[in-house]
Write an enzyme that holds these catalytic residues in place. Sequence first.
Site, mmCIF file in Angstrom:
data_model
loop_
_atom_site.group_PDB
_atom_site.id
_atom_site.type_symbol
_atom_site.label_atom_id
_atom_site.label_comp_id
_atom_site.label_asym_id
_atom_site.label_seq_id
_atom_site.Cartn_x
_atom_site.Cartn_y
_atom_site.Cartn_z
ATOM 1 N N ALA A 274 0.814 -1.207 0.000
ATOM 2 C CA ALA A 274 0.000 0.000 0.000
ATOM 3 C C ALA A 274 0.849 1.259 0.000
ATOM 4 C CB ALA A 274 -0.924 -0.005 1.221
ATOM 5 N N GLU B 274 5.373 2.735 -6.316
ATOM 6 C CA GLU B 274 6.092 2.278 -7.504
ATOM 7 C C GLU B 274 5.589 2.941 -8.775
ATOM 8 O OE1 GLU B 274 2.395 0.216 -7.806
ATOM 9 O OE2 GLU B 274 3.719 0.603 -6.125
ATOM 10 N N ASP C 95 14.899 31.284 -36.851
ATOM 11 C CA ASP C 95 15.298 31.775 -38.162
ATOM 12 C C ASP C 95 14.088 32.433 -38.825
ATOM 13 O OD1 ASP C 95 17.862 30.769 -38.006
ATOM 14 O OD2 ASP C 95 17.290 28.837 -38.863
ATOM 15 N N ASP D 209 19.700 25.122 -38.771
ATOM 16 C CA ASP D 209 19.657 24.124 -39.835
ATOM 17 C C ASP D 209 21.021 23.792 -40.419
ATOM 18 O OD1 ASP D 209 20.168 26.477 -41.086
ATOM 19 O OD2 ASP D 209 18.543 26.352 -42.544
#
Length: 858
Positions: A271, A275, A317, A586
């Site tokens: 209880a 987890e 850009d 890029d």
Amino acid sequence: MPGFDLRRERGLSEAGARERLTRDGPNELPSDAEQSLFGTLLAVLKEPMLLLLLGTGALYLVLGDVREALILLTFVGVIITITLYQERKTERALAALRDLSSPRASVIRDGVKKRIAGRDVVEGDVMVLAEGDRVPADALLLDASSLSVDESLLTGESVPVRKAAAASPTVEVPRPGGDDLPYVFSGTLVVRGQGVARVTATGQRSELGKIGATLQSLEDQRTPLETEVARVVGRVALGGLALCLLLLGVYGVTRGDWLRGLLAGLALAMAVLPEEFPVVLTVFMALGAWRLSKRNVLTRRVPAIELLGAATVLCTDKTGTLTYNRMTIGALWSPTGTHEVSGGELPEAVHQVVEFGILASQRDPFDPMEIAFHELGRETLAGTEHLHDGWELVREYPLSAQLLSVAHVWRARSGRRRVIAAKGAPEAIVDLCHLPAVEGESIRKEVVALASRGLRVLAVARAYFDGDDLPAQQHDYDFELVGLVGLRDPLRETVPQAVDECRAAGISVVMITGDYAETARVVASEARLPEPYGLITGPELDALSDVELRERVRTTRVFARAVPEQKLRLVQALKEAGEIVAMTGDGVNDAPSLKAAHIGVAMGGRGTDVARESASLVLTDDDFSSIVAAVRLGRRIFANLRKAMAYIIAIHVPIAGMSLVPVLLGWPLALFPVHIVFLELVIDPACSIAFEAEPEDIDVMRRPPRPAHARLFEPRLVAMAVLQGASLLVAALLVFGHALSQGAPEPVARALTFTTLVAGNLALIATNRSWTRSVLGNLSSPNLPARLILAGALTVLGLALYAPPIQSLFHFGTPRLYDTARAVAAGAACLVWFELVKLALPGLLRAGSTARRGADPA
């Protein structure tokens, strides 16, 4: 190679390429072996909750309760099956992501240029290499134009080396390193120029494979949230162990039944153990990456998902991100005046501007500006003497950092005279034409006039040469200015709204462009960037000290005439100013700034491989609005993650309390392991799926960014969750105690208490789905997983209470419908106070605080 013509190259056939791929295997180096099914099973069995279930089942066998043991072991089997399925599914998804993010290669097959995965390149393929590409295989150079390659991966030498085309197709393969070699090698980077090469070795047969190097995948790293979750789980686990030992001692001493005491202690451990925390974090991040991919954003580094909601500055850009990167010619200028291009015929006065612009471009261009020249020529000059498809290209003078212009030398099929066409930055062409100062100033004014309208301006020049030996540089020709060209890259329709959304969210948009300041101002105005822009040009930026720049970036929204190298300095200045920075890029030179930014965003369409490898996120459509959508989703993910964690804390309080308090009070056990396992089967999908699927609040993009250091388990959230859980615990204890005091049998009292816990659990889900909407608003809001969990839990509860076979599995008696209704009401009513808190203090539990930079003024 002498006489090489790319247009005549057919390359391999697709059928031949497939045969070679089957014969030689994929073009990749050995990687870590995929975990086997047995290895995955062992990893699953190490989970604490499964170990507790197995231990409890074994204990039931010792006690002779075979039925109870089989029930628990059946639950173990179901959980293991589900977990194995999810693990294998995740491995397949990660493999697919690795394929998506691996370097790509441009090859010619069946005479058609196409882009394929690097692992599909085979020996004999003809590759087309360009600046920024990672070379996917060892290859012989058939053609090279100003080609330089970084071979430091193989040689350790950081200085790029020049490459030259092979003189024959039978050149011996040299060792890497040294200038003017006709070979390129797998894993190296093209840093300048273009080339065409035929693959000679792939995979382990390449030079990279021979020396035993392996391609590096991203290392697993613990994120801030993972660190915080692990710390919390560890502390709660220690507390749970202490409570387990306490319960074992109390039960054994007071009742003399140590085996039952151990059983109660194990139930309490199940209880208390949270987890779900690491599971929920993993699921949220994985599903977050999947949802981002649906918005045209690929996630290369999971921590970026955590930080998206905290971004305060988006550096972008202009070309291709705010705009389409689809250039069209909007105006032409010649010494006779300016002509607006809007369809129809062009006046004779500007024909030569288009003619020499085409001659200064590639025959089969990829550059959008050169494509615009060719398109305008086909539309307006077809059938005239201004198009020269039959001319021969003799020489090309490439663009250089010293001279921002390119020149092509052409020769007609008849005659010795060479025609030279040049185009480039107006100041470079003015310099090439050696114009007097007065004429140069006049041209500059025309450039400013065009640029002030948002046009990108190029100048075009021509020259003629009758000698035998061509000059070594462009300056040695006698150039004459032909005219100016104004090109427009239309703004994406989605950008203004996206910028408005950023401003409302407290996020500043900073545009960085290499264009003129006037062009940048026009685009900024069209994009609705808030004024004043505080524009800074590249040269002005270089003149600022680090301290001055750190102050200026607080109010500057536009940087013009900037080069990629200056992006890194801007990122560092913004970070020093306390901003959380997302940066787009890029090119090869963008890689340092992409890696330095908190969130690097590479362009998937036009971006280079090295930029994509350096980035956290990759835009598959290169659209600015996709970044904004990703920020919205990042805020949603973090907000829903906090709700899920609050729910987990809240629901564990009554479960743990009902495992411990009845023992301390001398009451019968209220919860057995089977009850806790059932509650866990509701909790797990609720916290990992239902909360993750919750839509964002309407005002999620009208809040300031959360601080990057904001804790997931902040004190007010934990306190509110504990209060929610304590309310449900009190309700369950009252129901259990009242039933026992009224003489109800233990199975009936246990059934009523379990009903209260299930009802309260569902109420916790409903009220925590949103901290801004009421519970009725939450129930009416679409969330299919939450509705399925609600229906499934109520169905199983009804069967457990009134279906004898299942009732016996849960150790329940049959309660009266009236008592059942009261138990349900008690579980739901205990959270009424939280609804009142949401109504009175709607902003109490929102993540985020005052933006450090502050929202741009609306």
